[in-house]
Write an enzyme that holds these catalytic residues in place. Structure first.
Site, PDB file in Angstrom:
ATOM      1  N   LYS A 155      29.909  42.143  50.751  1.00  0.00           N
ATOM      2  CA  LYS A 155      31.169  42.414  50.049  1.00  0.00           C
ATOM      3  C   LYS A 155      32.263  42.559  51.105  1.00  0.00           C
ATOM      4  O   LYS A 155      32.652  43.677  51.479  1.00  0.00           O
ATOM      5  CB  LYS A 155      30.995  43.692  49.215  1.00  0.00           C
TER       6      LYS A 155
HETATM    7  C1  PLP Z   1      32.282  38.884  43.424  1.00  0.00           C
HETATM    8  C2  PLP Z   1      31.574  39.951  42.660  1.00  0.00           C
HETATM    9  N1  PLP Z   1      30.472  39.627  41.964  1.00  0.00           N
HETATM   10  C3  PLP Z   1      29.779  40.550  41.271  1.00  0.00           C
HETATM   11  C4  PLP Z   1      30.182  41.867  41.227  1.00  0.00           C
HETATM   12  C5  PLP Z   1      29.366  42.869  40.480  1.00  0.00           C
HETATM   13  O1  PLP Z   1      28.625  43.664  41.356  1.00  0.00           O
HETATM   14  P1  PLP Z   1      28.213  45.149  40.992  1.00  0.00           P
HETATM   15  O2  PLP Z   1      27.503  45.072  39.693  1.00  0.00           O
HETATM   16  O3  PLP Z   1      27.320  45.565  42.090  1.00  0.00           O
HETATM   17  O4  PLP Z   1      29.454  45.931  40.905  1.00  0.00           O
HETATM   18  C6  PLP Z   1      31.337  42.251  41.916  1.00  0.00           C
HETATM   19  C7  PLP Z   1      31.826  43.628  41.859  1.00  0.00           C
HETATM   20  O5  PLP Z   1      31.624  44.442  42.665  1.00  0.00           O
HETATM   21  C8  PLP Z   1      32.039  41.282  42.672  1.00  0.00           C
HETATM   22  O6  PLP Z   1      33.119  41.607  43.370  1.00  0.00           O
END
Ligand code: PLP
Length: 313
Positions: A155
């Site tokens: 991330k």
């Molecule tokens: C690009 C992206 N995909 C998927 C998610 C979903 O991830 P999570 O369920 O861990 O928040 C997020 C959000 O954090 C994201 O930024």
């Protein structure tokens, strides 16, 4: 506005948590972050942080990809977070943002020979998409970043320009959200959320090798669909036009929570209304995150000391 931040190893007033315009992470996007939600449970007068440790385990994976060496374990980061949110005293749904970044004030793009800083702030937060029972989505003209260019499983702050381009294109064109395809044309995910479709009673989602963020909500949904709804869940590549013929579709993520996709590229998904699988998963998810389901309460970290039971009269 939050009152505090965790910054440079201490809890400080939010106005003191500032970085220079020369900061490496600000110039080059050399940082990584998390998005974590905490849910207020009125009956228990408790704030529950959902899947706190899982978020910090992913955070440490992201930091490793960026050649960072943070001096904390996931458990220590979790403790710091609980303390920060407790200091804020929030009694409403809250969003927690941990950030690690290359903190040197130097010019020169790289990952090595730089030092890292870690910060957290927490803010009250409600819905991410207004039309949660039926969002309109469009397939973006922007493609998803590739693992061999900018790894999506980390991330990374700078990587979110990809999400921002897709989201803004979708919204300026009158949609709520974007679906982003991989460079070879398969469905990857939404701009900031994972994606599922239902076809013939089977729940389908792209595998982790399709340049998705390995979502924590995605994992929760897969587990609940199997264990609680008895659904078959299959991770496999999804074609764009499978979105058009799906019976149901939805986005999921910490921010977005569980949002039904009612229309995709102006075509109704199934009936174009909230379908039974998405409704069941949504209802269950919202009960669980608020700490209302005993079986899954261990997914929720309480922020405050439990209210004392009343002494017998
Ligand atoms: C690009 C992206 N995909 C998927 C998610 C979903 O991830 P999570 O369920 O861990 O928040 C997020 C959000 O954090 C994201 O930024």
């Amino acid at each position: 506005m939050p009152k505090f931040a965790f910054f440079k190893g201490d809890y400080v007033p939010i106005q003191d948590a500032k970085v220079s315009i020369m900061t490496h992470g600000f110039n080059y996007g050399t940082g990584c972050f998390e998005g974590i939600r905490a849910y207020w449970n009125e009956a228990e007068q408790q704030l529950y942080i959902f899947k706190l440790l899982d978020h910090y385990e992913r955070f440490l994976h992201s930091s490793r990809i960026l050649l960072m060496n943070l001096p904390f374990t996931a458990a220590q980061l979790a403790d710091i977070t609980v303390e920060l949110v407790r200091k804020e005293g929030y009694r409403e749904d809250t969003y927690i943002r941990p950030l690690a970044y290359k903190a040197d004030e130097v010019v020169g793009v790289r990952l090595h020979n730089l030092h890292d800083e870690f910060a957290i702030f927490a803010i009250p937060f409600g819905r991410y998409i207004e039309s949660e029972e039926g969002a309109s989505a469009t397939v973006s003209s922007w493609r998803r970043i590739d693992d061999n260019a900018v790894p999506a499983r980390a991330k990374i702050t700078g990587a979110y320009i990809n999400s921002a381009l897709a989201k803004t294109e979708a919204v300026l064109n009158g949609f709520d959200e974007a679906v982003v395809l991989t460079c070879d044309g398969h469905v990857s995910e939404g701009s900031a959320e994972n994606l599922f479709i239902v076809r013939d009673g089977v729940l389908l989602t792209p595998p982790v090798t399709e340049n998705i963020l390995e979502g924590i909500t995605r994992k929760v949904i897969m587990e609940l669909a199997q264990k609680e709804l008895g659904l078959e869940v299959v991770e496999r590549p999804i074609d764009r036009t499978e979105l058009y013929v799906a019976d149901e579709a939805f986005f999921c993520g910490t921010g977005v929570q569980v949002v039904a996709i009612a229309h995709i590229d102006r075509r109704p998904v199934g009936t174009g209304k909230l379908g039974p699988v998405v409704k069941a998963l949504r209802d269950l998810y919202f009960d669980i995150v608020r700490g209302q389901v005993e079986k899954y309460k261990h997914w929720c970290t309480p922020v405050y000391a439990p209210a004392r039971e009343k002494a017998p009269a």
